[in-house]
Design an enzyme around this catalytic site. Structure first.
Site, PDB file in Angstrom:
ATOM      1  N   LYS A  23       3.583  18.939  -2.271  1.00 17.09           N
ATOM      2  CA  LYS A  23       4.779  19.200  -1.471  1.00 17.09           C
ATOM      3  C   LYS A  23       4.380  19.578  -0.050  1.00 17.09           C
ATOM      4  O   LYS A  23       5.064  19.266   0.913  1.00 17.09           O
ATOM      5  CB  LYS A  23       5.581  20.345  -2.077  1.00 17.09           C
ATOM      6  CG  LYS A  23       6.670  20.878  -1.157  1.00 17.09           C
ATOM      7  CD  LYS A  23       7.364  22.105  -1.680  1.00 17.09           C
ATOM      8  CE  LYS A  23       6.733  23.376  -1.238  1.00 17.09           C
ATOM      9  NZ  LYS A  23       6.958  23.767   0.164  1.00 17.09           N
ATOM     10  N   ASN A  24       3.225  20.251   0.107  1.00 20.37           N
ATOM     11  CA  ASN A  24       2.851  20.745   1.436  1.00 20.37           C
ATOM     12  C   ASN A  24       1.981  19.770   2.220  1.00 20.37           C
ATOM     13  O   ASN A  24       1.416  20.134   3.249  1.00 20.37           O
ATOM     14  CB  ASN A  24       2.188  22.122   1.301  1.00 20.37           C
ATOM     15  CG  ASN A  24       3.195  23.165   0.811  1.00 20.37           C
ATOM     16  OD1 ASN A  24       4.407  22.907   0.815  1.00 20.37           O
ATOM     17  ND2 ASN A  24       2.706  24.303   0.370  1.00 20.37           N
ATOM     18  N   ARG A  97      11.516  23.555   6.640  1.00 18.28           N
ATOM     19  CA  ARG A  97      10.811  23.901   7.881  1.00 18.28           C
ATOM     20  C   ARG A  97      10.173  22.664   8.509  1.00 18.28           C
ATOM     21  O   ARG A  97       9.652  22.713   9.613  1.00 18.28           O
ATOM     22  CB  ARG A  97       9.716  24.932   7.580  1.00 18.28           C
ATOM     23  CG  ARG A  97      10.258  26.292   7.276  1.00 18.28           C
ATOM     24  CD  ARG A  97       9.176  27.268   6.941  1.00 18.28           C
ATOM     25  NE  ARG A  97       8.218  27.477   8.005  1.00 18.28           N
ATOM     26  CZ  ARG A  97       8.445  28.184   9.097  1.00 18.28           C
ATOM     27  NH1 ARG A  97       9.636  28.699   9.297  1.00 18.28           N
ATOM     28  NH2 ARG A  97       7.504  28.369   9.999  1.00 18.28           N
ATOM     29  N   CYS A 121      11.847  28.874   2.432  1.00 17.19           N
ATOM     30  CA  CYS A 121      12.017  30.021   1.537  1.00 17.19           C
ATOM     31  C   CYS A 121      12.118  31.337   2.318  1.00 17.19           C
ATOM     32  O   CYS A 121      11.441  31.547   3.297  1.00 17.19           O
ATOM     33  CB  CYS A 121      10.825  30.101   0.587  1.00 17.19           C
ATOM     34  SG  CYS A 121      10.845  28.770  -0.606  1.00 17.19           S
ATOM     35  N   ASP A 311       0.801  31.047  -2.312  1.00 13.29           N
ATOM     36  CA  ASP A 311       1.737  30.314  -3.184  1.00 13.29           C
ATOM     37  C   ASP A 311       1.359  30.423  -4.655  1.00 13.29           C
ATOM     38  O   ASP A 311       2.117  30.050  -5.532  1.00 13.29           O
ATOM     39  CB  ASP A 311       1.771  28.831  -2.807  1.00 13.29           C
ATOM     40  CG  ASP A 311       2.173  28.646  -1.361  1.00 13.29           C
ATOM     41  OD1 ASP A 311       1.841  27.602  -0.789  1.00 13.29           O
ATOM     42  OD2 ASP A 311       2.782  29.562  -0.808  1.00 13.29           O
ATOM     43  N   VAL A 333      -0.299  37.197   3.614  1.00 12.09           N
ATOM     44  CA  VAL A 333       0.148  36.046   4.400  1.00 12.09           C
ATOM     45  C   VAL A 333       1.611  36.176   4.795  1.00 12.09           C
ATOM     46  O   VAL A 333       1.990  35.897   5.931  1.00 12.09           O
ATOM     47  CB  VAL A 333      -0.091  34.727   3.625  1.00 12.09           C
ATOM     48  CG1 VAL A 333       0.406  33.522   4.424  1.00 12.09           C
ATOM     49  CG2 VAL A 333      -1.574  34.574   3.295  1.00 12.09           C
TER      50      VAL A 333
HETATM   51  C1  EPZ Z   1       3.019  26.497   4.755  1.00 14.92           C
HETATM   52  O1  EPZ Z   1       4.064  27.235   5.369  1.00 14.92           O
HETATM   53  C2  EPZ Z   1       3.517  26.154   3.372  1.00 14.92           C
HETATM   54  N1  EPZ Z   1       4.744  25.386   3.476  1.00 14.92           N
HETATM   55  C3  EPZ Z   1       3.772  27.441   2.590  1.00 14.92           C
HETATM   56  O2  EPZ Z   1       4.151  27.059   1.264  1.00 14.92           O
HETATM   57  C4  EPZ Z   1       2.461  28.221   2.502  1.00 14.92           C
HETATM   58  O3  EPZ Z   1       2.702  29.427   1.813  1.00 14.92           O
HETATM   59  C5  EPZ Z   1       1.964  28.515   3.919  1.00 14.92           C
HETATM   60  O4  EPZ Z   1       1.813  27.270   4.640  1.00 14.92           O
HETATM   61  C6  EPZ Z   1       0.644  29.242   3.914  1.00 14.92           C
HETATM   62  O5  EPZ Z   1      -0.315  28.498   3.231  1.00 14.92           O
HETATM   63  C7  EPZ Z   1       4.665  24.066   3.807  1.00 14.92           C
HETATM   64  O6  EPZ Z   1       3.603  23.523   4.040  1.00 14.92           O
HETATM   65  C8  EPZ Z   1       5.972  23.318   3.848  1.00 14.92           C
HETATM   66  P1  EPZ Z   1       2.137  29.427   8.061  1.00 14.92           P
HETATM   67  P2  EPZ Z   1       4.000  27.558   6.952  1.00 14.92           P
HETATM   68  O7  EPZ Z   1       2.554  28.906   9.369  1.00 14.92           O
HETATM   69  O8  EPZ Z   1       3.296  26.475   7.654  1.00 14.92           O
HETATM   70  C9  EPZ Z   1       3.331  33.345  10.448  1.00 14.92           C
HETATM   71  C10 EPZ Z   1       5.436  27.086  -0.674  1.00 14.92           C
HETATM   72  O9  EPZ Z   1       5.835  27.914  -1.511  1.00 14.92           O
HETATM   73  N2  EPZ Z   1       3.787  32.455  11.522  1.00 14.92           N
HETATM   74  O10 EPZ Z   1       0.718  29.239   7.606  1.00 14.92           O
HETATM   75  O11 EPZ Z   1       5.370  27.928   7.389  1.00 14.92           O
HETATM   76  C11 EPZ Z   1       4.219  33.249   9.206  1.00 14.92           C
HETATM   77  O12 EPZ Z   1       5.362  34.059   9.364  1.00 14.92           O
HETATM   78  C12 EPZ Z   1       5.472  27.424   0.806  1.00 14.92           C
HETATM   79  O13 EPZ Z   1       5.005  25.928  -0.953  1.00 14.92           O
HETATM   80  C13 EPZ Z   1       4.214  33.034  12.722  1.00 14.92           C
HETATM   81  O14 EPZ Z   1       4.203  34.248  12.877  1.00 14.92           O
HETATM   82  O15 EPZ Z   1       3.088  28.879   6.916  1.00 14.92           O
HETATM   83  C14 EPZ Z   1       3.304  33.725   8.113  1.00 14.92           C
HETATM   84  O16 EPZ Z   1       3.270  35.145   8.126  1.00 14.92           O
HETATM   85  C15 EPZ Z   1       5.834  28.868   1.060  1.00 14.92           C
HETATM   86  N3  EPZ Z   1       4.650  32.208  13.707  1.00 14.92           N
HETATM   87  C16 EPZ Z   1       1.934  33.205   8.547  1.00 14.92           C
HETATM   88  O17 EPZ Z   1       2.047  32.909   9.956  1.00 14.92           O
HETATM   89  C17 EPZ Z   1       4.665  30.845  13.575  1.00 14.92           C
HETATM   90  O18 EPZ Z   1       5.066  30.141  14.519  1.00 14.92           O
HETATM   91  C18 EPZ Z   1       1.511  31.950   7.808  1.00 14.92           C
HETATM   92  O19 EPZ Z   1       2.509  30.985   8.013  1.00 14.92           O
HETATM   93  C19 EPZ Z   1       4.233  30.280  12.345  1.00 14.92           C
HETATM   94  C20 EPZ Z   1       3.784  31.105  11.338  1.00 14.92           C
END
Ligand code: EPZ
Length: 446
Positions: A23-24, A97, A121, A311, A333
């Site tokens: 999915k990711n 997203r 989510c 996850d 995270v």
């Molecule tokens: C991806 O989300 C995945 N989703 C998430 O999977 C996964 O948990 C996450 O990566 C971490 O591995 C998809 O790929 C669709 P991040 P993403 O940017 O890209 C902060 C699932 O259950 N952040 O790595 O949104 C954020 O708030 C989902 O399959 C900022 O502050 O995650 C978090 O604390 C859930 N500003 C941290 O970084 C930003 O602009 C990691 O987020 C972007 C992120």
């Protein structure tokens, strides 16, 4: 459409499930097709809602997306890419997203993008500041407008030296999807390196991109003027595989997960063995089973790859409620990923969540009022309850808790689970789960 799963617990899940494309990764590879000057083919595509959302968003922008009726493979042709009306795009606001990742490819294809306010989510604030800062560093103009954000780049995107404050998966993808056709060199420092990121780099390399993964989380991209299409088989979904592995433990079952990849799940497999889970690693998948006897408590911290994936945490917490002793989980995270424990507590689990960082990994959430550490005492007898699913992984956790509980549970809001788990009710039925699935207009018994 509202659906209800009425689950009669206490039945071990036994049998075989097949896990397909991640999915990711899959929605990101679909977006990458926009960068090409010829059609692309994506294989191993799961039937999940996130793929449907991105399919309709791409079609809104003139990309033809044809799905093979037998294999589910997608053929994506970007040659007629065009601007879509913001009202039409806005109809997808809140669904996922992924739209934020359309910025770079749309700017390269048509010079601008309108991105609706995002969904995803509710496991934290989910900001996009890293994404917007990255786009500005490439020379884009970012304007907040009613319902979303308009991004344009009159002079095109220019390569930049970018440092991420946190190894964000999404922000790393934003850089990759913008830099591959930007003018000049981009150096990304502090990049995410998850297997899904590496698979997206493989997709872009097939299109003609020049991307070097260097040491210490640095990625160097040499912009090229044009990219071709790709023909790619998506890597399998290690998060779904880990969810079924936890289900085998929680229900004292035995599940062969076809498609599970040892290489992408190394950290999970170590943790699974430490908790006392049984596994048999084959070439075409992994058998996960409860070997009988006690489960061991753990001290666990989530982290970016190659650490323990955030996850994977929620389904495994349900297994920890059955371990003999006290476990600690420090979620580093996301700031708010323990909301799902409320329903588990109602079912009889003994879980306390805390604001403190109960672990040694440096964490952004300490002393900021986020309940991001959990203490779990087991084993706890779970009893059925009424549950409304809060998020994707939390929802799957509720399902397996209900499957292990004595008595009956009514689970609502399960459409969220369709976002990331392909045909999960069919899979549950195939594993022997005892449940009725009713929607507004139909009901099915397993
Ligand atoms: C991806 O989300 C995945 N989703 C998430 O999977 C996964 O948990 C996450 O990566 C971490 O591995 C998809 O790929 C669709 P991040 P993403 O940017 O890209 C902060 C699932 O259950 N952040 O790595 O949104 C954020 O708030 C989902 O399959 C900022 O502050 O995650 C978090 O604390 C859930 N500003 C941290 O970084 C930003 O602009 C990691 O987020 C972007 C992120």
């Amino acid at each position: 459409m509202s659906s209800v799963l009425t689950i009669r617990g206490g039945v071990p899940l036994t049998g075989r499930v097949s896990v397909r494309g991640a999915k990711n990764l899959v929605p990101k590879a679909m977006v990458a097709a926009l960068l090409g000057n010829e059609p692309s083919i994506l294989r191993n595509v799961p039937e999940i809602k996130d793929v449907e959302v991105v399919t309709s968003l791409l079609q809104l922008h003139g990309v033809t997306v044809v799905k093979d009726a037998v294999t589910g493979d997608l053929t994506l042709d970007p040659k007629a890419a065009k601007t879509a009306s913001s009202a039409a795009i806005d109809a997808h606001a809140g669904d996922s997203r992924i739209p934020i990742l359309l910025c770079g490819p749309l700017i390269h294809a048509i010079g601008e993008a309108f991105i609706p306010d995002l969904g995803g989510c509710k496991i934290g604030d989910r900001p996009i500041d890293y994404h917007l800062n990255v786009l500005r560093q490439f020379g884009a103009v970012v304007e907040k407008r009613p319902g979303g954000i308009h991004i344009s780049a009159p002079k095109g995107l220019q390569g930049a030296k970018i440092t991420l404050p946190y190894p964000s998966v999404g922000a790393t993808e934003q850089v990759l999807l913008s830099a591959t056709r930007a003018e000049g060199i981009t150096e990304l420092i502090g990049a995410a390196t998850e297997p899904e990121i590496v698979d997206l780099i493989a997709v872009l390399q097939k299109m003609g991109a020049i991307i070097n993964i260097q040491t210490d989380r640095t990625i160097r991209i040499e912009g090229v003027r044009e990219l071709g299409g790709y023909n790619h088989k998506a890597l399998s979904d290690r998060n779904e595989a880990a969810s079924w592995a936890s289900a085998a433990l929680v229900t004292k079952g035995d599940i062969f997960v076809e498609g599970a990849s040892q290489r992408d799940m190394m950290t999970f497999l170590n943790t699974y063995r430490k908790i006392g889970g049984g596994m048999d690693i084959q070439e075409d998948g992994i058998r996960f089973f409860h070997p009988g006897g006690k489960l061991n408590p753990l001290v666990l911290e989530t982290d970016v790859h190659p650490g323990f994936m955030t996850d994977w945490q929620q389904p495994l917490v349900v297994a920890l409620t059955q371990a003999e002793g006290v476990s600690i989980v420090h979620e580093t995270v996301y700031e708010n990923r323990f909301g799902f424990t409320e329903a588990l507590i109602r079912m009889g689990a003994n879980i306390q969540v805390h604001r403190e960082c109960l672990g040694s990994i440096p964490c952004r959430f300490g002393q900021r009022n986020f309940l991001h550490s959990a203490v779990i005492s087991g084993p706890a007898q779970l009893t059925g309850a009424d549950i409304d699913v809060p998020d994707l992984r939390g929802g799957f956790s509720h399902l397996i808790a209900a499957l292990a509980a004595t008595g009956t549970s009514r689970v609502t809001g399960i459409d969220i689970i369709n976002r990331g788990y392909e045909r999960f009710t069919d899979k549950l039925a195939g594993l022997g789960a005892d449940f009725d699935f009713t929607t507004d207009d139909a009901s099915v018994s397993a």
